[in-house]
Each structure stands twice: as C-alpha cells, then as structure tokens.
Design a protein around this motif. Structure first.
Motif, PDB file in Angstrom:
ATOM      1  N   GLU A 404       0.915  -1.084   0.088  1.00  0.00           N
ATOM      2  CA  GLU A 404      -0.072  -0.064   0.076  1.00  0.00           C
ATOM      3  C   GLU A 404       0.713   1.261   0.292  1.00  0.00           C
ATOM      4  N   ILE A 405       2.080   1.270   0.818  1.00  0.00           N
ATOM      5  CA  ILE A 405       2.840   2.514   0.885  1.00  0.00           C
ATOM      6  C   ILE A 405       3.619   2.406  -0.368  1.00  0.00           C
ATOM      7  N   PHE A 406       4.063   1.472  -1.175  1.00  0.00           N
ATOM      8  CA  PHE A 406       4.826   1.493  -2.124  1.00  0.00           C
ATOM      9  C   PHE A 406       3.542   2.045  -3.516  1.00  0.00           C
ATOM     10  N   HIS A 407       2.501   1.804  -3.267  1.00  0.00           N
ATOM     11  CA  HIS A 407       1.664   2.174  -4.464  1.00  0.00           C
ATOM     12  C   HIS A 407       1.606   4.037  -4.099  1.00  0.00           C
ATOM     13  N   LYS A 408       1.448   4.333  -3.177  1.00  0.00           N
ATOM     14  CA  LYS A 408       1.349   5.766  -2.733  1.00  0.00           C
ATOM     15  C   LYS A 408       2.656   6.541  -3.130  1.00  0.00           C
ATOM     16  N   GLN A 409       3.830   5.751  -2.975  1.00  0.00           N
ATOM     17  CA  GLN A 409       4.996   6.591  -3.118  1.00  0.00           C
ATOM     18  C   GLN A 409       5.250   6.682  -4.528  1.00  0.00           C
ATOM     19  N   SER A 410       4.732   5.611  -5.347  1.00  0.00           N
ATOM     20  CA  SER A 410       4.863   5.664  -6.948  1.00  0.00           C
ATOM     21  C   SER A 410       3.941   6.694  -7.628  1.00  0.00           C
ATOM     22  N   ASP A 411       2.666   6.918  -6.942  1.00  0.00           N
ATOM     23  CA  ASP A 411       1.804   7.973  -7.373  1.00  0.00           C
ATOM     24  C   ASP A 411       2.157   9.243  -7.233  1.00  0.00           C
ATOM     25  N   GLN A 412       3.109   9.428  -6.012  1.00  0.00           N
ATOM     26  CA  GLN A 412       3.615  10.788  -5.674  1.00  0.00           C
ATOM     27  C   GLN A 412       4.808  11.206  -6.882  1.00  0.00           C
ATOM     28  N   VAL A 413       5.480  10.156  -6.877  1.00  0.00           N
ATOM     29  CA  VAL A 413       6.732  10.081  -8.144  1.00  0.00           C
ATOM     30  C   VAL A 413       6.189  10.508  -9.452  1.00  0.00           C
ATOM     31  N   ALA A 414       5.064   9.976  -9.809  1.00  0.00           N
ATOM     32  CA  ALA A 414       4.645   9.928 -11.041  1.00  0.00           C
ATOM     33  C   ALA A 414       4.085  11.482 -11.220  1.00  0.00           C
ATOM     34  N   ASP A 415       3.182  11.785 -10.177  1.00  0.00           N
ATOM     35  CA  ASP A 415       2.711  13.395 -10.103  1.00  0.00           C
ATOM     36  C   ASP A 415       3.935  14.273 -10.112  1.00  0.00           C
ATOM     37  N   VAL A 417       6.861  13.820 -11.549  1.00  0.00           N
ATOM     38  CA  VAL A 417       7.594  13.828 -12.887  1.00  0.00           C
ATOM     39  C   VAL A 417       6.463  14.643 -13.842  1.00  0.00           C
ATOM     40  N   ALA A 418       5.350  14.491 -13.766  1.00  0.00           N
ATOM     41  CA  ALA A 418       4.231  15.208 -14.692  1.00  0.00           C
ATOM     42  C   ALA A 418       4.416  16.736 -14.609  1.00  0.00           C
ATOM     43  N   THR A 419       5.048  17.347 -13.376  1.00  0.00           N
ATOM     44  CA  THR A 419       5.337  18.663 -13.402  1.00  0.00           C
ATOM     45  C   THR A 419       6.556  19.111 -14.291  1.00  0.00           C
ATOM     46  N   LYS A 420       7.239  18.297 -14.650  1.00  0.00           N
ATOM     47  CA  LYS A 420       8.517  18.595 -15.375  1.00  0.00           C
ATOM     48  C   LYS A 420       8.432  18.603 -16.931  1.00  0.00           C
ATOM     49  N   THR A 421       8.843  19.388 -17.751  1.00  0.00           N
ATOM     50  CA  THR A 421       8.818  19.679 -19.244  1.00  0.00           C
ATOM     51  C   THR A 421       9.938  18.583 -19.635  1.00  0.00           C
ATOM     52  N   GLU A 422       9.505  18.062 -20.906  1.00  0.00           N
ATOM     53  CA  GLU A 422      10.211  17.482 -21.661  1.00  0.00           C
ATOM     54  C   GLU A 422      11.985  17.887 -21.438  1.00  0.00           C
ATOM     55  N   LYS A 423      12.175  19.045 -21.787  1.00  0.00           N
ATOM     56  CA  LYS A 423      13.361  19.504 -22.109  1.00  0.00           C
ATOM     57  C   LYS A 423      13.945  19.407 -20.591  1.00  0.00           C
ATOM     58  N   GLU A 424      13.333  19.598 -19.288  1.00  0.00           N
ATOM     59  CA  GLU A 424      13.915  19.497 -18.156  1.00  0.00           C
ATOM     60  C   GLU A 424      14.279  18.143 -17.770  1.00  0.00           C
ATOM     61  N   LEU A 425      13.593  17.260 -18.251  1.00  0.00           N
ATOM     62  CA  LEU A 425      14.053  15.668 -18.074  1.00  0.00           C
ATOM     63  C   LEU A 425      15.292  15.224 -18.796  1.00  0.00           C
ATOM     64  N   GLU A 426      15.152  15.856 -20.184  1.00  0.00           N
ATOM     65  CA  GLU A 426      16.413  15.635 -21.076  1.00  0.00           C
ATOM     66  C   GLU A 426      17.688  16.233 -20.525  1.00  0.00           C
ATOM     67  N   GLU A 427      17.588  17.436 -19.880  1.00  0.00           N
ATOM     68  CA  GLU A 427      18.870  17.846 -19.262  1.00  0.00           C
ATOM     69  C   GLU A 427      19.277  17.074 -18.096  1.00  0.00           C
ATOM     70  N   ARG A 428      18.312  16.486 -17.201  1.00  0.00           N
ATOM     71  CA  ARG A 428      18.677  15.627 -16.108  1.00  0.00           C
ATOM     72  C   ARG A 428      19.477  14.386 -16.744  1.00  0.00           C
ATOM     73  N   HIS A 429      19.116  13.712 -17.845  1.00  0.00           N
ATOM     74  CA  HIS A 429      19.474  12.787 -18.371  1.00  0.00           C
ATOM     75  C   HIS A 429      20.753  12.801 -18.902  1.00  0.00           C
ATOM     76  N   LYS A 430      21.009  14.052 -19.729  1.00  0.00           N
ATOM     77  CA  LYS A 430      22.358  14.346 -19.916  1.00  0.00           C
ATOM     78  C   LYS A 430      23.308  14.735 -19.011  1.00  0.00           C
ATOM     79  N   GLU A 431      22.905  15.160 -17.764  1.00  0.00           N
ATOM     80  CA  GLU A 431      23.595  15.470 -16.615  1.00  0.00           C
ATOM     81  C   GLU A 431      24.251  14.173 -16.009  1.00  0.00           C
TER      82      GLU A 431
END
Length: 556
Positions: A404-415, A417-431
């Motif tokens: 039950e805790i894992f489900h809640k933690q996963s939802d929080q992570v997904a939420d 990530v949804a606030t980040k733009t594709e460009k922001e994520l790509e920068e993190r990937h490159k870093e």
C-alpha cells in the motif's frame, strides 16, 4: 505508473525500485534502460538474486558479482580479505549503475552486506558507494530462503533500504495474462482477498486440456517433482544411461555443493527424456533453465545430445561447480549439467510465462508460492489444478501492508514527474550520462556475435601472454575454467598461440603426468582425442578438467 514514465525516471540516475504485477513489463523496461546505458557508454552491472533469474536478463548473481558468495554477513577480517582481490577493484571501479533483479528473494542481511561491500570498494559512504542502484521485482513473489526457525526479513526492511530511499516506480500496465478471470484473481490476492475467485479456481480442478499435448507441471515440493520425473522416465522403453557425480575436496563442502547443485548426484536418462540444463554455457548455446529432449547419446563421448524447445541440437558434456577461497579450491563437483524436467518446482518457474500449466497447490508451504505458480499461466483457460488449498492463496501480511505504501510512493513520484517539461527531463538525463563519464551521442556497438567471440578469445590470449594461471584467467574473465581451456585449445588450433607459449600451464604433479601418459597412449593407438576413454581409465580422483588440461599437451 506507465512504462515510459518509469524509463524517464531511471534515466535521471535516481535510485529506483521498479515493481509491478507479473506481466506489467518490469523486464521490458529494465532491458530498455540497459540498452540505453550501453548506447551511451555507461558501465552497468546486471545481476539478480538467483541463477535462474540472472539468465532471464543476461546477467550474473549478485552474490557472485559483489564477491560475498554464500555469506549473509562479513566481519572486518573477511572484508579485508575481499578487498585483496584485484579483479573486484576493477569491477567496482568501472561500474556506475548496479541492477539487482528478483529483489524479493534477497534478505535484509544480504542487502546490507552488499551495501557494505560497495561502500568499501568505492571508498564512498553513500548508499551502495554512490552508484545508481536499480532494484527490480515484486515482493508478492517468493521470499528470501531462510533456515528453519529463522525470521524472514525482506530487503525493504533493511537499514540500507531506509538510507537508499529509492523512488518507487510501480508499473500498472498489464501485458501477460489475457484480460479476464485470472488477472482478477491475482489482483484480489494482492489486496489480501482470497475468497474472490475461489469458486473459479475450484472449477479448474482436474480440468482436461484440449489440443495441448504436454502442459508444464509445477509442484511446491522437490519430492513430488522427483516422483513425477521418475514415473515419466519409467514409461519410456529403451536403454537407461546413468552419470555419477564426482566430488573432490573437503567432505562437508562437497556435500554443500551437492545439495545446492540442480543436477542430481546420479543422473538417469533415456532417449526421449525431457530435461533442463542446470548451468550456463553461452558458447555451447544453453543456460541454466534451457528445456529440451534427449534425442541421442553421442557415440564418441557417451554423453547426451539434446534438442531444445526452439529446435537447436546441443552436445552436453560434464562440467564442474566449485567453492574457492581466493586461488585455493576448497571443493568441487563434476556432473553432466542436466536434470529431468517433466515437472519442476515453483521456485524454478519464476520469470516463466506459460500457455498451459498443471499445478498442485495442495501442499504450498510458504507465502508467495501460490501467487507465483498461478501467475505463470497466461490465462485461466491455460490452467489445470491437481490439488488446491485456500492457504496457497495467502500472501505475506508484511508485504501486503508495505505494498500500500509502495503504491502511494509511486503515485507521488509520477505526479512530480508530470510537473517537469520534456526539456527539463532531458537535461537531467544528460547530466547523469556526463557524471558517469559516458557519451552524450550514441556510441557504435558491435552487433556481430562472431566478432564478439573473436574478441573473447583475444582477451584470453592476452592473459596467457601475461602467464596468468587458468584459475586467474577464469576469475578475471568471469568464465569457467573449462571455458578458458576451450579458448586455449581454439587459439592453438588457429595458430594464434604456440605450444611453447602455454608450457607454463603444464602442472608438475605426478597425477597429471600419469594422466598425460594415459592420454598420449590412447592418442597413439586411436588418433582420437575424446575425453571419456581416458577419464574412465584414470584414477577415480581425476576430473574431466584434469583430462581436458592434459589434452593441451598431447604430442600429435
């Protein structure tokens, strides 16, 4: 969480727990990430908690990779001894990402010990020495193996998990079971509801398959599996072939090896026997878990030839399993790497996805067995129950609560990530790629398996030129000693190595000299270099490895 979201999170370099129901695509996402890392020249170690699981992802066991072996904990003296192994320093130094699959079967103590060793070799007190750690699995699956009376403690209950604080990626898509009853039953089990779907499972008792010749039979106990296999073997008319296991070294260590080996102490087979390979031999074309049928006994060697389920014909020869302390071999056993496989245990079925499954769940004795067994089937139509107990549907209560805790933690992570733009994520990937010393551009990778094979021989040749021992080469290259000798033989045959270049490998013991004389006489009489005739004439303590080594020094 969707697979694409999980992959985006992995690429940021965050520590991740990748989980989900069977068929949710954990292995798919993992393989996608491994390919991404290789494309960008980031060194990744791919491991799993068991040998069978490791073969599914093309990796090795975490016990072997980390250096801890069968130990659950290490004292200061044992850790110092481990740090004296040069090949481990090289391994840890280059690794930037560590993957551990089937995390459910790794105990809390083992997880802490692996963390301890990683920190020591990396000279870094961050969790796991600062490497990105990706743990993969489903805690509803089989739990860690424990001794009688010992409490089961999961990896998520360890101090290392608490300090790691992995981001949870709980995959929600379903790609294995057909939509319908079985998927619903599995979901209800994960909620702790064992009554829902109970009647549907009872309907599968002694159900008769149509148009299916041979379903895979799964049992919870080895004794049931052994009985089924013996009965099926007895049904086959024809000559019985037997192969006796050979053990050398300390008696108690030999016995431990025999207990842990998947091959039996005496292997009985006939033409037509259904068998499973019990050890990896990538060059020969099989891995631990490869299924096939004995179609011939080789006249030259006396050993079986199998035809695998995908139609490949493979010659099987004896191999060895050993326990080593540094350069010293404490004990070894030798056997044909096969076992009968009309039936297999639930433990050995993890990771499989089967069209037709025959189960006996009347004797399930630990949490997760019923869940694992049922989830091997693609649909309820592909399931036949021979025995059934409601207790087989019970999952571990601590896992149920943690899920039950894992489900809640996963939802929080997904939420988040949804606030980040594709460009922001790509920068993190490159870093992350830059931090690992990788390449932002895709690197050229050799896809030619023949070229890979040539390069592996060249690596062995280089170590021979440095006058490394067979054991040193095997350890450094993470190969069996038999494979190293096979490389040397091929290098000699091709002219890439000369006989005088391997002279330093010639043992000086009397037993070796006697074996070589036997082999030389056999060769002079027959012009054949088969191992079995010489092995049969040699001293009982002489192994196939000894005979194979002697073959290198024949005067032809």
């Amino acid at each position: 969480m969707k697979q694409a979201t999980a992959l985006q999170i992995l690429k940021t370099g965050a520590n991740v727990f990748l989980t989900g129901e069977p068929g949710a695509g954990k292995t798919y996402v993992l393989n996608q990430y491994i390919e991404y890392l290789k494309d960008h020249a980031v060194e990744v170690a791919v491991t799993a908690s068991t040998g069978i699981a490791a073969t599914h992802i093309g990796g090795v066991t975490i016990h072997s990779w980390s250096g801890i072996g069968i130990k659950k904990s290490l004292n200061a003296q044992e850790l110092d001894a481990l740090e004296g192994r040069r090949y481990l320093w090289k391994r840890y130094e280059k690794t930037k990402v560590l993957i551990i699959d089937e995390i459910s079967m790794l105990s809390s103590d083992q997880f802490d010990t692996i963390n301890q060793v990683c920190q020591a070799f990396k000279r870094n007190q961050k969790p796991f020495g600062g490497m990105q750690l990706v743990v993969v699995g489903d805690f509803f699956q089989l739990p860690p193996v424990t001794r009688e009376g010992e409490e089961q403690k999961f990896a998520f209950e360890s101090e290392s998990w608490k300090s790691l604080k992995p981001l949870v990626c709980y995959l929600s898509e379903q790609h294995r079971q057909d939509e319908g009853s079985l998927l619903g039953i599995l979901k209800s089990m994960r909620r702790g509801d064992i009554e829902e779907g109970f009647s549907e499972l009872e309907d599968r008792l002694n159900f008769e398959f149509e148009d299916v010749v041979r379903p895979t039979k799964l049992y919870t106990h080895n004794a049931d599996v052994d009985q089924i296999n013996i009965e099926e073997l007895d049904k086959i008319k024809g000559e019985l072939s037997s192969y006796q296991m050979l053990g050398i070294g300390k008696a108690d260590v030999v016995e431990r090896l025999k207990d842990s080996c998947l091959s039996p102490e005496v292997l009985y087979i006939k033409l037509g026997s259904v068998v499973m390979c019990t050890k990896n031999n990538f060059e020969a074309g099989f891995v631990n878990g490869t299924l096939g049928e004995v179609t011939e006994i080789c006249k030259e060697t006396g050993y079986p030839i199998i035809t695998t389920n995908d139609g490949r014909e493979i010659k099987i020869e004896p191999t060895s399993w050993s326990v080593e302390d540094g350069e010293k071999v404490l004990a070894s056993i030798e056997q044909v790497p096969l076992r009968l496989a009309w039936a297999i245990t639930v433990h050995k079925s993890q990771g499989m996805s089967l069209d037709a499954v025959e189960l006996d769940l009347s004797k399930a004795f630990e949490y997760g067995q019923g869940y694992v067994a049922l989830s091997r089937a693609r649909s309820l139509d592909g399931l036949r129950l021979l025995g059934f107990s409601p207790g087989a549907l019970v999952v571990h209560p601590r896992v149920l609560k943690k899920d039950e805790i894992f489900h809640k933690q996963s939802d929080q992570v997904a939420d988040y990530v949804a606030t980040k733009t594709e460009k922001e994520l790509e920068e993190r990937h490159k870093e992350f790629i830059v931090a690992c010393g990788g390449s932002l551009e895709k690197v050229a990778r050799n896809k030619d398996p023949y070229a890979d094979k040539i390069s592996t021989f060249e690596k062995t040749k280089q170590l021979v030129s440095e006058e490394k021992t067979i054991n040193e080469i095997a350890v450094e290259r993470e190969l069996t000693k038999e494979t190293v000798i096979s490389h040397v033989e091929k290098l000699l045959e091709s002219g890439a190595l000369l006989q005088n270049e391997i002279e330093y490998l010639r043992p000086k013991s009397k037993s070796f000299k006697d074996t070589l004389v036997l082999f030389q006489n056999h060769f002079n009489e027959t012009k054949e270099t088969h191992l079995s005739p010489v092995k049969n004439k040699a001293d009982s303590k002489t192994s196939y490895f000894d005979v194979r080594l002697a073959r290198l020094f024949l005067e032809k």
